[in-house]
Design an enzyme around this catalytic site. Structure first.
Site, PDB file in Angstrom:
ATOM      1  N   GLU A 119       0.811  -1.219   0.000  1.00 56.91           N
ATOM      2  CA  GLU A 119       0.000   0.000   0.000  1.00 56.91           C
ATOM      3  C   GLU A 119       0.842   1.266   0.000  1.00 56.91           C
ATOM      4  OE1 GLU A 119      -3.140   0.464  -0.346  1.00 56.91           O
ATOM      5  OE2 GLU A 119      -3.835  -1.601  -0.281  1.00 56.91           O
ATOM      6  N   GLU A 134       8.124 -21.936   7.782  1.00 58.93           N
ATOM      7  CA  GLU A 134       8.442 -21.022   8.881  1.00 58.93           C
ATOM      8  C   GLU A 134       9.475 -21.599   9.844  1.00 58.93           C
ATOM      9  OE1 GLU A 134       5.263 -21.873  12.354  1.00 58.93           O
ATOM     10  OE2 GLU A 134       4.435 -20.850  10.610  1.00 58.93           O
TER      11      GLU A 134
END
Length: 302
Positions: A86, A117
């Site tokens: 954004e 992960e």
């Protein structure tokens, strides 16, 4: 040992307010979730002093040509992608200024990559692969505070002298020991036990919003409370740019459109042109001279 570690985490505890979740009506479930969500803002409020410290370091780093990296796995990585993506349309930043390094790569945003992960080495390698330097800043995001992937990234960043921030949802998180600034936002047990995409993720989204927005304000991307570095690349954003110019300078829609066309859809020089009564070339020079701050650019001609 790992099971004991997990069971002791606040994010893995059972929420006493939702013990009968499967027997509740739809309305009761929704109210229970909402009641728990109300606690998130207070938890974020408690760590604002730590967020303040992080922002000051990030602002200095980005102002000096450095970059900001979010590192996370699963939901944590996705939150980083959302916030970073954004920044260019909202603040007209170059794509490389705020980036996300996500376990499993970009494809993991849409499809979970199980086990990605669990490797500190991979977190280190992925951050290093971005040509990360001591002038950059890294934020390791993990609700549990013990995810190896972002921990590996923070370890590497500290080794080369970069500033490190951790963002977790448990007190005394493991990742905090590798951070110069540890933000531990404790939102309490989730309505659905262990589902940290809920309150934990909401808290982290709020904090990432605060970090990126405050940093960009300090970098001169905002005038008053209006976006003046918005990338006016489509109809909605061009209309917003015109409205912002009108709000700040009190000119007509037609005048705002005319001046915005002259500046090739750049809001800052349009404002300076109108307020200072100068040419587009002089407006851009003043903005450059004032390091992008609109108020200072206008004052340059007074």
């Amino acid at each position: 040992m790992v099971q004991m570690e997990l069971s002791n985490l606040t994010t893995e505890q059972r929420n006493q307010n939702s013990m009968n979740l499967d027997r509740m009506s739809t309305l009761e479930i929704l109210k229970t979730i909402n009641d728990e969500d109300k606690k998130v803002a207070n938890a974020v409020n408690a760590v604002i002093p730590k967020i303040d410290i992080a922002v000051e370091h990030i602002y200095k780093a980005l102002g000096g040509g450095g970059r900001l990296f979010y590192v996370g796995a699963g939901t944590s990585g996705r939150l980083g992608v959302i916030d970073a993506s954004e920044c260019p349309p909202t603040f007209m930043t170059p794509p490389e200024m705020v980036q996300t390094v996500m376990a499993g790569g970009n494809g993991a945003f849409f499809n979970a990559v199980e086990g990605s992960e669990d490797s500190e080495e991979q977190g280190l390698a992925d951050l290093k692969g971005k040509s990360f330097t001591k002038y950059d800043v890294v934020i390791g995001i993990t609700a549990s505070g013990r995810t190896p992937y972002p921990i590996g990234a923070l370890k590497y960043a500290r080794e080369i002298g970069a500033y490190t921030v951790s963002l977790s949802c448990n007190k005394d998180s493991l990742i905090s020991s590798y951070a110069d600034c540890d933000i531990e936002v404790v939102v309490g047990p989730e309505v659905l036990t262990g589902s940290t995409r809920m309150k934990s993720a909401t808290a982290h989204k709020m904090i990432l919003n605060m970090i990126s927005t405050t940093t960009m304000i300090k970098l001169g991307k905002v005038h008053q409370n209006l976006m003046v570095d918005v990338h006016a690349s489509n109809y909605k954003l061009r209309e917003r740019a015109k409205r912002n110019i009108m709000e700040i300078t009190n000119v007509s829609y037609e005048k705002a459109e005319e001046v915005l066309n002259e500046t090739n859809n750049e809001v800052k020089p349009a404002i300076v042109m109108i307020e200072a009564g100068v040419s587009v070339q002089d407006a851009k020079k003043a903005i450059e001279h004032s390091d992008g701050y609109v108020r200072e650019a206008i004052d340059y001609f007074s």
